[in-house]
Scaffold this motif. Structure first.
Motif, PDB file in Angstrom:
ATOM      1  N   GLY A 220       0.383  -1.216  -0.069  1.00  0.00           N
ATOM      2  CA  GLY A 220       0.113   0.198   0.160  1.00  0.00           C
ATOM      3  C   GLY A 220       0.197   0.939   0.055  1.00  0.00           C
ATOM      4  O   GLY A 220       2.265   0.799   0.000  1.00  0.00           O
ATOM      5  N   ARG A 221       0.019   2.662   0.103  1.00  0.00           N
ATOM      6  CA  ARG A 221       0.528   3.706   0.142  1.00  0.00           C
ATOM      7  C   ARG A 221       0.620   4.503   1.631  1.00  0.00           C
ATOM      8  O   ARG A 221      -0.740   4.150   1.756  1.00  0.00           O
TER       9      ARG A 221
ATOM     10  N   VAL B  63      -2.705   3.569   6.181  1.00  0.00           N
ATOM     11  CA  VAL B  63      -2.890   2.952   4.498  1.00  0.00           C
ATOM     12  C   VAL B  63      -3.524   3.245   3.669  1.00  0.00           C
ATOM     13  O   VAL B  63      -4.763   2.255   3.657  1.00  0.00           O
ATOM     14  N   GLU B  64      -3.793   3.022   2.241  1.00  0.00           N
ATOM     15  CA  GLU B  64      -4.660   2.098   1.251  1.00  0.00           C
ATOM     16  C   GLU B  64      -4.065   1.533   0.729  1.00  0.00           C
ATOM     17  O   GLU B  64      -2.193   2.473  -0.418  1.00  0.00           O
ATOM     18  N   LEU B  65      -4.226   0.754   0.719  1.00  0.00           N
ATOM     19  CA  LEU B  65      -4.037  -0.237  -0.417  1.00  0.00           C
ATOM     20  C   LEU B  65      -3.934  -0.622  -1.412  1.00  0.00           C
ATOM     21  O   LEU B  65      -5.362   0.062  -2.337  1.00  0.00           O
ATOM     22  N   ALA B  66      -2.609  -1.117  -1.514  1.00  0.00           N
ATOM     23  CA  ALA B  66      -2.278  -1.047  -3.328  1.00  0.00           C
ATOM     24  C   ALA B  66      -3.985  -1.941  -4.443  1.00  0.00           C
ATOM     25  O   ALA B  66      -4.126  -1.750  -5.477  1.00  0.00           O
TER      26      ALA B  66
ATOM     27  N   LEU C 273      -6.260   1.001   6.366  1.00  0.00           N
ATOM     28  CA  LEU C 273      -6.696   0.756   7.513  1.00  0.00           C
ATOM     29  C   LEU C 273      -5.202   1.273   8.523  1.00  0.00           C
ATOM     30  O   LEU C 273      -4.414   1.789   7.063  1.00  0.00           O
ATOM     31  N   VAL C 274      -5.819   1.785   9.268  1.00  0.00           N
ATOM     32  CA  VAL C 274      -4.869   2.706  10.383  1.00  0.00           C
ATOM     33  C   VAL C 274      -3.682   1.730  10.742  1.00  0.00           C
ATOM     34  O   VAL C 274      -4.043   0.618  11.763  1.00  0.00           O
ATOM     35  N   GLY C 275      -2.711   2.077  11.028  1.00  0.00           N
ATOM     36  CA  GLY C 275      -2.230   1.245  11.707  1.00  0.00           C
ATOM     37  C   GLY C 275      -0.773   2.154  12.312  1.00  0.00           C
ATOM     38  O   GLY C 275      -0.300   3.433  12.217  1.00  0.00           O
ATOM     39  N   ASN C 276       0.848   1.715  12.537  1.00  0.00           N
ATOM     40  CA  ASN C 276       1.727   1.718  13.138  1.00  0.00           C
ATOM     41  C   ASN C 276       2.769   1.692  11.407  1.00  0.00           C
ATOM     42  O   ASN C 276       2.565   0.789  11.117  1.00  0.00           O
TER      43      ASN C 276
END
Length: 150
Positions: A67-68, A94-97, A104-107
């Motif tokens: 993703g990006r 993160v925008e999934l490719a 999705l939210v994360g670190n």
């Protein structure tokens, strides 16, 4: 160095019937997203009914894990007192490719089991390519993100 469960003060995720497969696949090291089998649209968070066609039929599609960074923030001061020693940590979207409408939210971390503040703030930028990495946290396997080109 402390293990991930000692580094991270969060409790376990709230798992419901709709989202349980997400966590089951994560435990296997797979990033899967629920998708409607009637119209093909992916959806997150998981839910029983498709918001596009109202079908109740779905499956779980394996994503590439790429993703990006769509957005990010550095919470100051830390939102929870237990995070004070990891000040400088990030929260990214993160925008999934494979499914650009799914975010999705994360670190962003230097390695799957690295502390939340393991990536210097100046290394984050919108559009940076990331790859999912999984780590165990309080008995759950959770997705985190690492830069594709560190």
């Amino acid at each position: 160095m402390a293990d991930a469960t000692e580094q991270e003060p969060l409790l376990t995720p709230a798992v419901d019937d709709d989202g349980a497969p997400f966590w089951d696949y994560a435990a296997q090291g797979e990033l899967r997203i629920q998708a409607c089998t009637a119209c093909g649209e992916p959806r997150f968070p998981p839910r029983p009914c498709c918001p596009h066609c109202q079908s109740f039929d779905s499956d779980w599609r394996r994503m590439s894990g790429r993703g990006r960074i769509w957005s990010y923030v550095f919470p100051h001061p830390p939102l929870l007192p237990a995070y004070a020693e990891q000040t400088g940590y990030n929260a990214i979207v993160v925008e999934l490719a494979d499914a650009p409408r799914i975010r999705l939210v994360g670190n962003l971390v230097a390695a799957p089991d690295a502390p939340l503040n393991s990536v210097a703030p100046e290394r984050l930028r919108i559009g940076a390519k990331v790859q999912v990495a999984f780590t165990e946290l309080n008995g759950f396997t959770v997705p985190r993100w690492i830069l594709e080109r560190p």
